[in-house]
Design an enzyme around this catalytic site. Structure first.
Site: not given
Ligand code: AMP
Length: 125
Positions: A39, A105, A110
């Site tokens: 992440d 988000e 995931h």
């Molecule tokens: P969620 O709120 O469950 O949708 O989690 C989305 C996650 O994606 C968050 O923990 C972010 O920090 C992570 N994230 C967003 N962009 C990236 C990226 N380019 N590479 C890795 N993780 C990411």
């Protein structure tokens, strides 16, 4: 902004772009069904995301439309990533956000793997 998990899959999302190789990721595991990477904004000493290779918005979408092979492959990949990282003995947490109230988000399924310290209560109080 949280996403509405009832909307159709949109392949402009960040994780679709990572799968297409358009954006970089710190990959820890890849097979036919899944990709795992760190992440970008870790919430624990170890914070890995595991995503299916197929185009699924959320756990809801995947559990409804995913093939048996995709679901088995993905679930096994999540377990293997954690096992290979040595997390079974110390323990770890899995989390998958689905839609608005969970604050999902990114509109590609995931599963978060959190580990590396005692993880506290399951939900913020
Ligand atoms: P969620 O709120 O469950 O949708 O989690 C989305 C996650 O994606 C968050 O923990 C972010 O920090 C992570 N994230 C967003 N962009 C990236 C990226 N380019 N590479 C890795 N993780 C990411």
């Amino acid at each position: 902004m949280p996403i509405d998990a009832t909307l159709p899959y949109d392949d402009s999302n960040i994780f679709a772009r990572i799968l297409r190789g358009e954006l970089p990721s710190k990959t820890v595991y890849e097979d036919e069904f899944a990709l795992a990477f760190h992440d970008i904004n870790p919430q624990a000493p170890l914070h890995i995301l595991v995503i299916p290779k197929g185009a699924y918005v959320s756990w809801d979408d995947f559990s409804e439309r995913g093939s048996d092979a995709e679901i088995a492959g993905f679930v096994r990949a999540v377990g293997k990533v954690a096992r290979d990282a040595g997390l079974v003995a110390p323990g770890y947490r899995l989390l998958a956000n689905v839609g608005l109230d969970s604050h999902q988000e990114i509109a590609h399924l995931h599963v978060h793997i959190f580990a590396g310290q005692p993880l506290g209560p399951m939900l913020a109080r």
